[in-house]
Enzyme design. Structure first.
Site, PDB file in Angstrom:
ATOM      1  CG  HIS A   1      -9.993  -7.371  -3.565  1.00 47.08           C
ATOM      2  ND1 HIS A   1     -10.686  -6.186  -3.669  1.00 47.08           N
ATOM      3  CD2 HIS A   1      -8.973  -7.127  -2.698  1.00 47.08           C
ATOM      4  CE1 HIS A   1     -10.107  -5.282  -2.893  1.00 47.08           C
ATOM      5  NE2 HIS A   1      -9.065  -5.823  -2.306  1.00 47.08           N
TER       6      HIS A   1
ATOM      7  CD  GLU B   1      -5.920  -3.018  -2.432  1.00 45.99           C
ATOM      8  OE1 GLU B   1      -6.569  -3.756  -1.654  1.00 45.99           O
ATOM      9  OE2 GLU B   1      -5.202  -2.079  -2.021  1.00 45.99           O
TER      10      GLU B   1
ATOM     11  CG  HIS C   1      -2.227 -10.889   0.673  1.00 46.20           C
ATOM     12  ND1 HIS C   1      -1.408 -10.489  -0.358  1.00 46.20           N
ATOM     13  CD2 HIS C   1      -3.297 -10.060   0.641  1.00 46.20           C
ATOM     14  CE1 HIS C   1      -1.962  -9.457  -0.983  1.00 46.20           C
ATOM     15  NE2 HIS C   1      -3.111  -9.188  -0.407  1.00 46.20           N
TER      16      HIS C   1
ATOM     17  CG  HIS D   1      -2.104  -0.913   1.106  1.00 44.46           C
ATOM     18  ND1 HIS D   1      -2.779  -1.400   2.216  1.00 44.46           N
ATOM     19  CD2 HIS D   1      -2.724  -1.462   0.038  1.00 44.46           C
ATOM     20  CE1 HIS D   1      -3.754  -2.197   1.821  1.00 44.46           C
ATOM     21  NE2 HIS D   1      -3.747  -2.251   0.509  1.00 44.46           N
TER      22      HIS D   1
ATOM     23  CG  ASP E   1      -7.331  -8.473   0.527  1.00 39.20           C
ATOM     24  OD1 ASP E   1      -6.280  -9.016   0.141  1.00 39.20           O
ATOM     25  OD2 ASP E   1      -7.758  -7.412   0.051  1.00 39.20           O
TER      26      ASP E   1
ATOM     27  CE1 TYR F   1      -3.250  -9.151   4.598  1.00 36.38           C
ATOM     28  CE2 TYR F   1      -5.303  -9.492   5.777  1.00 36.38           C
ATOM     29  CZ  TYR F   1      -4.608  -9.399   4.587  1.00 36.38           C
ATOM     30  OH  TYR F   1      -5.260  -9.558   3.399  1.00 36.38           O
TER      31      TYR F   1
ATOM     32  CG  HIS G   1      -9.573  -4.253   2.415  1.00 34.75           C
ATOM     33  ND1 HIS G   1      -8.632  -3.267   2.344  1.00 34.75           N
ATOM     34  CD2 HIS G   1      -9.298  -5.071   1.374  1.00 34.75           C
ATOM     35  CE1 HIS G   1      -7.806  -3.488   1.333  1.00 34.75           C
ATOM     36  NE2 HIS G   1      -8.199  -4.578   0.744  1.00 34.75           N
TER      37      HIS G   1
HETATM   38 FE1  FEO Z   1      -7.275  -5.557  -0.915  1.00 36.98          FE
HETATM   39 FE2  FEO Z   1      -4.760  -7.844  -1.091  1.00 36.98          FE
HETATM   40  O1  FEO Z   1      -5.872  -6.432  -1.713  1.00 36.98           O
END
Ligand code: FEO
Length: 395
Positions: A79, A81, A227, A23, A166, A194, A147
């Protein structure tokens, strides 16, 4: 290279051993990370999620070495992102007509980021399902604001795998893939960091979402996040932890976070720490210099605390800039049910303690009136106030 997850399900993601921040610079990475993508080869061949944009060429080459891309019947994009959708642009150049199963918010988000490409989106909602052959199917569960607005999880029947994206992840590189093969200390440290630094602002949504997922009465043998390590032994342990962490979690701990100019505020911080130990030896005390130590690690300790003490000297009628930025992050994380106190040195105008108190109230903390405000260097007169300050913080 693929790694076996279970039966006809493989991991085809990217382990990012060299990653230092995530991020932008908002999240520190100290034990590597991964972007997990999964390949299901049943009657239908399905790809679940992709990897981050910088690794898109490697990702697609690796996938090509494993399968003929034209065999992919459809993609599930949990997702938008870019750490999960960033390789879609390269992949879709090879297989442009392949259906993508996703939420409506995904389309908006992915087209916002990468432009309108005319991809074949199949919009799904919670409870929708698709057959993948061999008597198995995928069931979709929207995870709105866990999220991002588009976030989704996908459950595979037969093998009982929840691809949670996530949720339930960690920024943690585990070559062995599974949580039960990972260093347990690091695993739980990274899982908590996290949760605190990414998911805590949305914690109020988590218990209800967990109830909703449990309400489907679907057996869960594996939780495969996007992740870090995959939960295979007692996978619900991470779900139970999320439920606990989401409910204004705290331990018997106090965290002291401060910055200093000429060490006066440091002296107060150390005196507060030793007085906490004096009044309550069983309370864990953690002490951090905000400008020198990792903000994500400090926030994880704040999350565990029942109270915090925050210190800054006055400079230019304000608090130090590092503390100011830290307080912005503290507010964004939306911690609940915690006390806070303020302290700091000053030379003439002395605004810092009042500013700290106001900012801590604004961040949702229950701020005690007692404070330590020292003119120039703290002396015995200031130190005499510390027992009352600590008593109020601990009560
Ligand atoms: Fe919200 Fe791992 O991206």
């Amino acid at each position: 290279m693929r790694k076996s997850v279970k039966n006809n399900v493989s991991w085809v993601g990217y382990i990012d051993w060299e990653l230092e921040t995530f991020h932008g610079d908002e999240y520190s990475i100290t034990n590597g990370s991964s972007q997990n993508s999964y390949l299901i080869e049943e009657g239908k061949t399905v790809l679940i999620d992709t990897v981050w944009t910088p690794h898109r060429a490697d990702f697609v080459e690796n996938l090509k070495s494993e399968i003929d891309l034209k065999k992919i019947d459809f993609i599930v994009a949990n997702h938008a992102e870019c750490d999960h959708s960033g390789s879609l642009t390269t992949l879709m150049e090879e297989i442009p007509d392949t259906p993508i199963y996703c939420t409506a918010a995904f389309v908006k988000s992915v087209e916002g980021q990468f432009g309108k490409k005319g991809w074949n989106f199949n919009i799904v909602k919670t409870g929708d399902s698709v057959d993948i052959g061999n008597g198995k199917k995928l069931i979709f569960i929207e995870m709105k604001m866990l999220h991002w607005p588009d976030s989704m999880a996908t459950y595979m029947t037969g093998d009982n795998i929840l691809f949670s994206n996530d949720a339930f992840g960690q920024h943690f590189a585990v070559e062995e893939l599974f949580a039960d093969r990972a260093n347990q200390c690091l695993l739980w440290k990274e899982a908590l960091k996290y949760f605190v630094n990414i998911l805590n602002p949305f914690a109020m949504l988590i218990p209800k979402k967990i109830e909703e997922i449990k309400g489907f009465n679907l057996p869960i043998d594996i939780i495969a996040p996007s992740h870090g390590a995959i939960w295979r032994e007692s996978p619900m342990q991470i779900v139970e932890k999320y439920d606990e962490w989401a409910k204004a979690y705290q331990e018997n701990q106090v965290t002291i976070a401060y910055d200093t100019m000429w060490e006066g505020t440091t002296k107060i911080a150390h005196k507060i720490a030793s007085e906490i130990h004096n009044q309550s030896p069983e309370t864990v005390v953690k002490l951090f210099n905000i400008s020198k130590q990792d903000k994500n690690e400090i926030m994880t300790e704040v999350f565990k605390s029942k109270a915090i003490a925050v210190g800054s000297p006055t400079e230019m009628n304000d608090i130090l800039s590092g503390v100011s930025g830290w307080l912005s992050f503290l507010k964004a994380l939306k911690f609940k049910n915690k006390k806070a106190g303020a302290f700091g040195c000053y030379g003439w105008s002395g605004e810092s303690v009042k500013i700290l108190q106001d900012r801590l109230k604004d961040a949702g903390f229950n701020v005690i009136e007692e404070n330590i405000k020292s003119l120039w260097n703290p002396d015995e007169t200031d130190f005499e106030k510390i027992p009352e300050f600590v008593k109020s913080l601990l009560s």
